[in-house]
Design a protein around this motif. Structure first.
Motif, short mmCIF file in Angstrom:
data_model
loop_
_atom_site.label_atom_id
_atom_site.label_comp_id
_atom_site.label_asym_id
_atom_site.label_seq_id
_atom_site.Cartn_x
_atom_site.Cartn_y
_atom_site.Cartn_z
N ASP A 66 2.34 -1.82 1.48
CA ASP A 66 1.01 -2.30 1.37
C ASP A 66 0.82 -3.81 2.71
O ASP A 66 2.27 -4.43 2.72
N ASP A 67 -0.07 -4.23 2.71
CA ASP A 67 -0.24 -5.26 4.01
C ASP A 67 -0.48 -6.43 3.09
O ASP A 67 0.45 -7.02 4.47
N VAL A 75 13.74 -1.07 -4.50
CA VAL A 75 12.28 -0.98 -3.72
C VAL A 75 12.98 -1.65 -2.08
O VAL A 75 13.18 -2.41 -1.95
N ILE A 76 12.78 -0.37 -1.51
CA ILE A 76 11.95 -0.79 0.28
C ILE A 76 10.78 -1.54 0.47
O ILE A 76 9.84 -0.38 0.03
N GLU A 77 10.47 -2.27 1.29
CA GLU A 77 8.65 -3.21 1.31
C GLU A 77 8.86 -2.38 2.90
O GLU A 77 10.26 -2.34 3.88
N ALA A 78 7.57 -1.88 2.72
CA ALA A 78 6.96 -1.58 4.06
C ALA A 78 5.14 -1.78 4.06
O ALA A 78 4.83 -2.54 3.18
N LYS A 79 5.02 -3.18 5.35
CA LYS A 79 3.05 -3.57 5.43
C LYS A 79 2.95 -3.28 5.90
O LYS A 79 1.25 -3.50 6.05
N ASP A 80 2.88 -1.46 6.67
CA ASP A 80 1.57 -0.71 6.92
C ASP A 80 2.37 0.43 7.05
O ASP A 80 3.56 0.36 6.93
N GLY A 81 1.71 1.73 7.57
CA GLY A 81 2.11 2.58 7.78
C GLY A 81 2.95 3.46 8.30
O GLY A 81 3.60 4.17 8.02
N ARG A 82 2.77 3.25 9.52
CA ARG A 82 3.80 3.05 10.88
C ARG A 82 5.50 2.36 10.66
O ARG A 82 6.15 3.29 10.27
N GLU A 83 5.31 1.44 9.85
CA GLU A 83 6.44 0.67 9.67
C GLU A 83 7.35 1.81 7.76
O GLU A 83 8.27 1.82 8.20
N GLY A 84 6.36 1.81 7.15
CA GLY A 84 6.20 2.49 5.79
C GLY A 84 6.77 4.02 6.36
O GLY A 84 8.46 4.59 5.74
N LEU A 85 6.37 4.86 7.69
CA LEU A 85 7.39 5.69 8.02
C LEU A 85 8.54 5.65 8.16
O LEU A 85 8.99 6.76 8.29
N ASN A 102 16.13 6.62 4.89
CA ASN A 102 16.26 6.11 3.95
C ASN A 102 15.75 7.19 3.19
O ASN A 102 14.75 7.72 3.21
N ARG A 103 16.71 7.17 1.78
CA ARG A 103 16.88 8.82 0.96
C ARG A 103 15.74 8.09 -0.08
O ARG A 103 15.87 7.08 -0.49
N VAL A 104 14.46 8.02 0.12
CA VAL A 104 13.05 8.21 -0.72
C VAL A 104 12.61 8.81 -1.99
O VAL A 104 12.44 10.28 -1.60
N ASP A 105 12.89 8.38 -3.09
CA ASP A 105 12.13 9.30 -4.48
C ASP A 105 11.33 9.25 -4.50
O ASP A 105 10.06 10.02 -4.78
N LEU A 106 10.28 8.08 -4.35
CA LEU A 106 8.83 8.21 -4.36
C LEU A 106 8.37 6.81 -3.41
O LEU A 106 8.97 5.65 -3.11
N VAL A 107 6.91 6.99 -2.64
CA VAL A 107 5.93 5.72 -2.09
C VAL A 107 4.26 5.88 -2.82
O VAL A 107 4.26 6.23 -3.27
N ILE A 108 4.50 4.81 -3.32
CA ILE A 108 3.19 4.27 -3.12
C ILE A 108 2.67 3.47 -2.41
O ILE A 108 3.47 2.84 -1.57
N MET A 109 1.60 3.84 -1.63
CA MET A 109 0.53 3.16 -0.96
C MET A 109 -0.33 3.06 -1.37
O MET A 109 -1.77 3.38 -1.60
N ASP A 110 -0.71 1.95 -0.58
CA ASP A 110 -2.25 1.66 -0.04
C ASP A 110 -2.40 1.96 1.16
O ASP A 110 -2.24 2.45 2.05
N ILE A 111 -4.15 2.29 0.30
CA ILE A 111 -4.73 3.05 1.73
C ILE A 111 -4.94 2.07 2.75
O ILE A 111 -4.99 2.95 4.01
N LEU A 112 -5.94 1.57 2.53
CA LEU A 112 -7.01 0.76 3.98
C LEU A 112 -6.10 -0.37 4.32
O LEU A 112 -5.11 -1.22 3.37
N MET A 113 -4.79 -0.32 5.58
CA MET A 113 -4.29 -1.10 6.04
C MET A 113 -4.83 -1.19 7.44
O MET A 113 -4.86 -0.30 8.07
N PRO A 114 -4.33 -1.98 8.07
CA PRO A 114 -4.60 -1.82 9.68
C PRO A 114 -3.54 -1.36 10.10
O PRO A 114 -2.48 -1.41 9.73
N GLY A 115 -3.64 -1.00 11.51
CA GLY A 115 -2.94 -0.07 12.26
C GLY A 115 -2.72 1.39 11.17
O GLY A 115 -3.73 2.16 11.21
N THR A 116 -1.96 2.12 11.18
CA THR A 116 -1.22 3.74 10.61
C THR A 116 -2.13 2.73 8.90
O THR A 116 -1.13 2.18 8.50
N ASP A 117 -3.09 3.99 8.58
CA ASP A 117 -3.59 2.83 7.52
C ASP A 117 -3.39 4.01 6.63
O ASP A 117 -2.05 5.41 7.25
N GLY A 118 -3.25 3.74 5.31
CA GLY A 118 -2.43 4.93 3.78
C GLY A 118 -3.01 6.40 4.57
O GLY A 118 -2.27 7.15 3.58
#
Length: 120
Positions: A8-9, A28-38, A44-60
């Motif tokens: 989430d941004d 919990v691992i945090e990322a501020k945009d889609g690119r960083e999240g990807l 990392n071994r991630v079990d679940l992603v909670i993602m905002d849809i509207l973000m600058p750059g690579t959106d959700g």
């Protein structure tokens, strides 16, 4: 204990979700945009992603589509603050999000959704 990636941004949303999810004993691992999240998902071994849809750059939406195409087991919960426009949420589901929430969301319902998705 599951590893959950929160993308989430908005710092305040990320920090709130981190606090709530860590109280529920998750890592919990945090990322501020889609690119960083990807990148975080790939590293990392991630079990679940909670993602905002509207973000600058690579959106959700773009990030959700990429995750669910590359990783068949990716679990995504999408959320948006675009009030009154369910179209974003519908598209997120089409792109592979398992659940969707409008901001502001009920924290208890989100925590319940996290539990249910992790149990699948």
């Amino acid at each position: 204990m599951a590893t959950i990636l929160v993308i989430d941004d908005e710092d305040s949303i990320r920090h709130l979700l981190k606090e709530i999810l860590e109280k529920a004993t998750h890592h919990v691992i945090e990322a501020k945009d889609g690119r960083e999240g990807l990148t975080a998902y790939q590293n990392n071994r991630v079990d679940l992603v909670i993602m905002d849809i509207l973000m600058p750059g690579t959106d959700g939406l773009e990030a959700t589509l990429q995750l669910t195409r590359e990783y068949m087991d990716a679990k995504v919960i999408a959320m948006t603050g675009a009030q009154g426009d369910r179209n974003f949420l519908d598209v997120a589901k089409l792109f592979g999000a398992r659940r969707v929430f409008e901001k502001p969301f009920d924290l208890n319902k989100l925590v319940d959704a996290v539990k249910e998705e992790l149990a699948r």
